[in-house]
Write a protein that holds these residues in place. Structure first.
Motif, PDB file in Angstrom:
ATOM      1  N   GLN A  78       0.832  -1.207   0.000  1.00 23.78           N
ATOM      2  CA  GLN A  78       0.000   0.000   0.000  1.00 23.78           C
ATOM      3  C   GLN A  78       0.861   1.250   0.000  1.00 23.78           C
ATOM      4  O   GLN A  78       0.536   2.239  -0.674  1.00 23.78           O
ATOM      5  CB  GLN A  78      -0.929   0.000   1.219  1.00 23.78           C
ATOM      6  N   GLY A  79       1.967   1.238   0.748  1.00 33.22           N
ATOM      7  CA  GLY A  79       2.878   2.374   0.734  1.00 33.22           C
ATOM      8  C   GLY A  79       3.462   2.620  -0.644  1.00 33.22           C
ATOM      9  O   GLY A  79       3.544   3.761  -1.114  1.00 33.22           O
ATOM     10  N   LEU A  80       3.857   1.546  -1.329  1.00 29.99           N
ATOM     11  CA  LEU A  80       4.365   1.674  -2.695  1.00 29.99           C
ATOM     12  C   LEU A  80       3.301   2.256  -3.624  1.00 29.99           C
ATOM     13  O   LEU A  80       3.578   3.137  -4.449  1.00 29.99           O
ATOM     14  CB  LEU A  80       4.822   0.308  -3.221  1.00 29.99           C
ATOM     15  N   GLY A  81       2.080   1.773  -3.498  1.00 25.19           N
ATOM     16  CA  GLY A  81       0.999   2.245  -4.359  1.00 25.19           C
ATOM     17  C   GLY A  81       0.659   3.704  -4.136  1.00 25.19           C
ATOM     18  O   GLY A  81       0.530   4.474  -5.095  1.00 25.19           O
ATOM     19  N   LEU A  82       0.529   4.115  -2.869  1.00 26.96           N
ATOM     20  CA  LEU A  82       0.182   5.505  -2.579  1.00 26.96           C
ATOM     21  C   LEU A  82       1.286   6.452  -3.030  1.00 26.96           C
ATOM     22  O   LEU A  82       1.020   7.569  -3.487  1.00 26.96           O
ATOM     23  CB  LEU A  82      -0.094   5.669  -1.081  1.00 26.96           C
ATOM     24  N   GLY A  83       2.549   6.020  -2.913  1.00 26.31           N
ATOM     25  CA  GLY A  83       3.653   6.840  -3.402  1.00 26.31           C
ATOM     26  C   GLY A  83       3.609   7.023  -4.900  1.00 26.31           C
ATOM     27  O   GLY A  83       3.870   8.121  -5.425  1.00 26.31           O
ATOM     28  N   LEU A  84       3.256   5.955  -5.617  1.00 25.87           N
ATOM     29  CA  LEU A  84       3.146   6.039  -7.075  1.00 25.87           C
ATOM     30  C   LEU A  84       2.034   6.993  -7.506  1.00 25.87           C
ATOM     31  O   LEU A  84       2.100   7.589  -8.576  1.00 25.87           O
ATOM     32  CB  LEU A  84       2.883   4.653  -7.665  1.00 25.87           C
ATOM     33  N   VAL A  85       1.004   7.119  -6.687  1.00 25.84           N
ATOM     34  CA  VAL A  85      -0.101   8.021  -7.019  1.00 25.84           C
ATOM     35  C   VAL A  85       0.234   9.456  -6.631  1.00 25.84           C
ATOM     36  O   VAL A  85       0.040  10.399  -7.410  1.00 25.84           O
ATOM     37  CB  VAL A  85      -1.400   7.579  -6.314  1.00 25.84           C
ATOM     38  N   PHE A  86       0.767   9.639  -5.434  1.00 27.79           N
ATOM     39  CA  PHE A  86       0.885  10.973  -4.846  1.00 27.79           C
ATOM     40  C   PHE A  86       1.843  11.876  -5.623  1.00 27.79           C
ATOM     41  O   PHE A  86       1.538  13.041  -5.878  1.00 27.79           O
ATOM     42  CB  PHE A  86       1.349  10.856  -3.387  1.00 27.79           C
ATOM     43  N   VAL A  87       3.003  11.343  -5.998  1.00 27.06           N
ATOM     44  CA  VAL A  87       4.014  12.200  -6.630  1.00 27.06           C
ATOM     45  C   VAL A  87       3.591  12.674  -8.022  1.00 27.06           C
ATOM     46  O   VAL A  87       3.583  13.890  -8.281  1.00 27.06           O
ATOM     47  CB  VAL A  87       5.373  11.481  -6.685  1.00 27.06           C
ATOM     48  N   PRO A  88       3.230  11.776  -8.962  1.00 30.27           N
ATOM     49  CA  PRO A  88       2.800  12.288 -10.269  1.00 30.27           C
ATOM     50  C   PRO A  88       1.550  13.146 -10.184  1.00 30.27           C
ATOM     51  O   PRO A  88       1.391  14.104 -10.939  1.00 30.27           O
ATOM     52  CB  PRO A  88       2.561  11.017 -11.094  1.00 30.27           C
ATOM     53  N   LEU A  89       0.665  12.820  -9.244  1.00 30.74           N
ATOM     54  CA  LEU A  89      -0.544  13.619  -9.083  1.00 30.74           C
ATOM     55  C   LEU A  89      -0.201  15.033  -8.630  1.00 30.74           C
ATOM     56  O   LEU A  89      -0.708  16.025  -9.179  1.00 30.74           O
ATOM     57  CB  LEU A  89      -1.474  12.947  -8.080  1.00 30.74           C
ATOM     58  N   SER A  90       0.684  15.151  -7.613  1.00 32.98           N
ATOM     59  CA  SER A  90       1.077  16.469  -7.104  1.00 32.98           C
ATOM     60  C   SER A  90       1.853  17.255  -8.152  1.00 32.98           C
ATOM     61  O   SER A  90       1.830  18.482  -8.144  1.00 32.98           O
ATOM     62  CB  SER A  90       1.935  16.306  -5.844  1.00 32.98           C
ATOM     63  N   THR A  91       2.547  16.552  -9.041  1.00 30.63           N
ATOM     64  CA  THR A  91       3.315  17.216 -10.094  1.00 30.63           C
ATOM     65  C   THR A  91       2.419  17.694 -11.226  1.00 30.63           C
ATOM     66  O   THR A  91       2.457  18.868 -11.632  1.00 30.63           O
ATOM     67  CB  THR A  91       4.392  16.266 -10.651  1.00 30.63           C
ATOM     68  N   VAL A  92       1.593  16.793 -11.747  1.00 32.06           N
ATOM     69  CA  VAL A  92       0.752  17.116 -12.900  1.00 32.06           C
ATOM     70  C   VAL A  92      -0.355  18.110 -12.535  1.00 32.06           C
ATOM     71  O   VAL A  92      -0.717  18.963 -13.337  1.00 32.06           O
ATOM     72  CB  VAL A  92       0.146  15.818 -13.489  1.00 32.06           C
ATOM     73  N   ALA A  93      -0.877  18.023 -11.309  1.00 30.58           N
ATOM     74  CA  ALA A  93      -1.982  18.900 -10.908  1.00 30.58           C
ATOM     75  C   ALA A  93      -1.597  20.371 -10.994  1.00 30.58           C
ATOM     76  O   ALA A  93      -2.454  21.231 -11.250  1.00 30.58           O
ATOM     77  CB  ALA A  93      -2.437  18.556  -9.492  1.00 30.58           C
ATOM     78  N   PHE A  94      -0.305  20.686 -10.782  1.00 29.66           N
ATOM     79  CA  PHE A  94       0.131  22.089 -10.793  1.00 29.66           C
ATOM     80  C   PHE A  94       1.001  22.427 -11.998  1.00 29.66           C
ATOM     81  O   PHE A  94       1.537  23.530 -12.087  1.00 29.66           O
ATOM     82  CB  PHE A  94       0.901  22.396  -9.500  1.00 29.66           C
ATOM     83  N   ALA A  95       1.137  21.485 -12.943  1.00 34.77           N
ATOM     84  CA  ALA A  95       2.034  21.706 -14.078  1.00 34.77           C
ATOM     85  C   ALA A  95       1.495  22.736 -15.051  1.00 34.77           C
ATOM     86  O   ALA A  95       2.262  23.449 -15.698  1.00 34.77           O
ATOM     87  CB  ALA A  95       2.286  20.384 -14.807  1.00 34.77           C
ATOM     88  N   THR A  96       0.189  22.829 -15.174  1.00 34.78           N
ATOM     89  CA  THR A  96      -0.394  23.714 -16.189  1.00 34.78           C
ATOM     90  C   THR A  96      -1.206  24.856 -15.610  1.00 34.78           C
ATOM     91  O   THR A  96      -1.760  25.656 -16.357  1.00 34.78           O
ATOM     92  CB  THR A  96      -1.302  22.898 -17.132  1.00 34.78           C
ATOM     93  N   ILE A  97      -1.270  24.962 -14.290  1.00 34.66           N
ATOM     94  CA  ILE A  97      -2.079  26.027 -13.685  1.00 34.66           C
ATOM     95  C   ILE A  97      -1.298  27.339 -13.698  1.00 34.66           C
ATOM     96  O   ILE A  97      -0.066  27.354 -13.630  1.00 34.66           O
ATOM     97  CB  ILE A  97      -2.489  25.637 -12.249  1.00 34.66           C
ATOM     98  N   ASP A  98      -2.022  28.437 -13.822  1.00 34.46           N
ATOM     99  CA  ASP A  98      -1.399  29.755 -13.847  1.00 34.46           C
ATOM    100  C   ASP A  98      -0.639  29.992 -12.538  1.00 34.46           C
ATOM    101  O   ASP A  98      -1.189  29.798 -11.455  1.00 34.46           O
ATOM    102  CB  ASP A  98      -2.498  30.824 -14.008  1.00 34.46           C
ATOM    103  N   PRO A  99       0.639  30.424 -12.607  1.00 37.28           N
ATOM    104  CA  PRO A  99       1.432  30.641 -11.382  1.00 37.28           C
ATOM    105  C   PRO A  99       0.792  31.614 -10.401  1.00 37.28           C
ATOM    106  O   PRO A  99       1.004  31.494  -9.194  1.00 37.28           O
ATOM    107  CB  PRO A  99       2.764  31.187 -11.915  1.00 37.28           C
ATOM    108  N   MET A 100      -0.002  32.564 -10.878  1.00 43.85           N
ATOM    109  CA  MET A 100      -0.612  33.524  -9.964  1.00 43.85           C
ATOM    110  C   MET A 100      -1.647  32.867  -9.049  1.00 43.85           C
ATOM    111  O   MET A 100      -2.005  33.424  -8.007  1.00 43.85           O
ATOM    112  CB  MET A 100      -1.274  34.661 -10.759  1.00 43.85           C
ATOM    113  N   PHE A 101      -2.137  31.667  -9.428  1.00 45.44           N
ATOM    114  CA  PHE A 101      -3.115  30.963  -8.604  1.00 45.44           C
ATOM    115  C   PHE A 101      -2.466  29.902  -7.712  1.00 45.44           C
ATOM    116  O   PHE A 101      -3.163  29.165  -7.027  1.00 45.44           O
ATOM    117  CB  PHE A 101      -4.156  30.274  -9.489  1.00 45.44           C
ATOM    118  N   ARG A 102      -1.117  29.800  -7.735  1.00 44.84           N
ATOM    119  CA  ARG A 102      -0.483  28.650  -7.109  1.00 44.84           C
ATOM    120  C   ARG A 102      -0.718  28.574  -5.595  1.00 44.84           C
ATOM    121  O   ARG A 102      -1.021  27.510  -5.066  1.00 44.84           O
ATOM    122  CB  ARG A 102       1.024  28.656  -7.385  1.00 44.84           C
TER     123      ARG A 102
END
Length: 507
Positions: free
Chosen positions: A368-392
């Protein structure tokens, strides 16, 4: 600003270390105090019912203040707000350790929640700011390790401090960590440009009403038997009213408290749904396992911590690996693999029995730790990759808020199911304890003769079995939620490789 002209941030490693110390300090406090509540009860003159306000006050205050992080960061500066938050959190932590009564403890915990609310979203904002886009995955891996491992080690550390010293050290432990984090951030954290914007008091008030009422409903529900109490209906009405009026308000206001344009970014909107699910799975399973290990297997606090520690190891290993993979592998593939591993671990947990050793508990935790790590990092990266920096700053605070709400709902949901299913399972299993069942005579011949001790022993066995079935039902529910979330990965889109990375405002 292009990658070629993006200035190099000095002391990036030391900044990251200082930020993560502050983050871990704050995240630990969400779970470290839980195991100390029984010891606090006598010292503070509280009852079993009222002592829970030590947790509720912190959760409600932090939840209400988290959304305002973006506005405060723009108004006073991200660096200044972060430093004030660390100082206030450490001082209020020391005050909690010196509390002399329940009202004083609740007041100090409110302050602790107010000051701690901005630490996690701002730490994520800073790590995204000081790292170029190609290193965002590694930065989110470090940040995610602190966010997800903190709640795992919190109960163990809190139990050890309470048993070895006393419950006050659960709060005093924040002093040395906070001092080191403060010195590092003061010395190396870069300043950021300020942006003056009007404070939407009505929007903030409505959102605070909805969040506060929801947290109170989730925290108080189990104590007053949920909707059989008029109090819970009031909380539900206030929750729906607050959120509904808030949504209508921000859609029509000129300068709303939260900019609706943030939600037009598909990755960010999908990320909010995902992090809500992760909040349910992560802390709901953490809320179930320690009492299960204690009530069914008789493990003491320290042993429980050792059995659950491999879960944190699995998470850290996964995050360190995925921090590099996220640049080369499609985030949707990583998220799907992570959810599949998480669902597989929950499926293994549905095979728990009262007679087994701890090997299955350990291995299911690692997976479960391996699985949650695989989800959390790409999710946290992609979720903010395209958002306007002024809204960060607003976006990261909302990201943390949704994760915390998911955690609160998940914990309440599995707790209610556990209690009610245990009663139902006990009633059904008890129907088989009759003189006409030959197995009863084989297990306890004295029970057929009416021995009170033997009947009590049989009832204890029924309780254990009913409780185990109820835990398995909860694990199965979380597995279904995880599988249902997998198709959402298709909504994520890979950021354009040629897009300009986020500008770094440093001086």
């Amino acid at each position: 600003m292009t990658a070629e002209t993006q200035p190099e941030v000095k002391h990036r490693g030391l900044i990251t270390l200082s930020i993560m110390l502050a983050t871990i300090m704050q995240v630990l406090d969400t779970t470290i105090a839980n195991v100390a509540l029984p010891s606090m009860t006598g010292d503070l003159g509280a009852s079993q019912d009222t002592i829970n306000w030590v947790l509720t006050s912190y959760i409600v205050a932090a939840a209400i203040m988290t959304p305002v992080t973006g506005w405060l960061a723009d108004r006073v500066g991200k660096r200044e707000l972060f430093l004030v938050s660390i100082v206030g959190f450490v001082i209020s932590s020391m005050a909690c350790g010196l509390a002399w009564s329940l009202p004083s403890m609740v007041g100090f915990r409110l302050l602790q929640g107010v000051f701690g609310a901005a630490i996690v979203p701002l730490s994520q904002t800073f790590l995204l700011d000081i790292n170029p886009r190609e290193k965002a995955g590694q930065a989110m891996a470090l940040w995610g390790a602190g966010i997800m491992v903190g709640p795992i080690i919190g109960p163990t550390l809190g139990g050890w401090l309470t048993e070895s010293y006393n419950w006050r050290w659960v709060f005093f432990i924040n002093l040395p960590i906070g001092i080191v984090a403060l010195l590092g951030c003061t010395a190396w954290l870069p300043r950021a440009a300020r942006r003056i914007r009007r404070f939407d008091f009505f929007g903030f008030a409505m959102l605070s009403l909805g969040i506060g009422a929801l947290q109170l409903m989730l925290d108080r529900g189990a104590e007053v038997d949920w909707f059989s109490a008029f109090e819970i209906w009031i909380y539900l009405f206030l929750t729906l009213t607050g959120f509904w009026v808030f949504v209508i308000h921000i859609l029509g206001a000129d300068k709303p408290f939260l900019e609706p344009r943030m939600f037009a970014d598909r990755n960010f909107a999908t990320g909010l749904v995902f992090i809500f699910v992760i909040g349910i799975i992560l802390l709901a399973s953490l809320a179930l396992l320690p009492p299960m290990l204690s009530r069914i297997y008789g493990y003491p606090v320290i042993t429980t911590g050792l059995v659950m520690a491999p879960r944190g190891v699995g998470t850290m290993i996964s995050m360190l690996i995925v921090g590099r993979l996220v640049r080369r592998v499609d985030a949707r593939v990583l998220v799907t693999m992570g959810l599949a591993l998480t669902a597989a671990s929950l499926h293994l947990m549905t095979g728990f029995t009262p007679q087994m050793d701890d090997s299955l508990i350990i291995w299911s935790g690692v997976i479960q730790g391996l699985g949650l790590g695989l989800v959390f990092v790409p999710l946290s990266t992609v979720a903010f990759a395209t958002i306007d920096p002024m809204f960060r700053a607003d976006a990261t605070s909302l990201f943390s808020l949704v994760r915390n709400i998911g955690s609160s709902i998940g914990i309440s949901m599995v707790t209610v199911m556990l209690t009610r299913n245990t009663q139902i399972n006990h009633a059904e299993l008890s129907t088989f304890i009759t003189p006409y069942n030959p197995m009863v005579g084989q297990v306890s011949p004295e029970a057929l003769q009416g021995s009170a001790a033997a009947l009590s022993q049989l009832d204890g066995m029924v309780n254990i079995q009913a409780l185990m079935i109820s835990y398995i039902d909860d694990f199965q529910l979380m597995m279904i939620i995880t599988l249902a979330a997998m198709p959402l990965a298709l909504l994520l889109r890979k950021p354009d490789a040629g897009a300009a990375p986020v500008a770094v405002h440093a001086d």
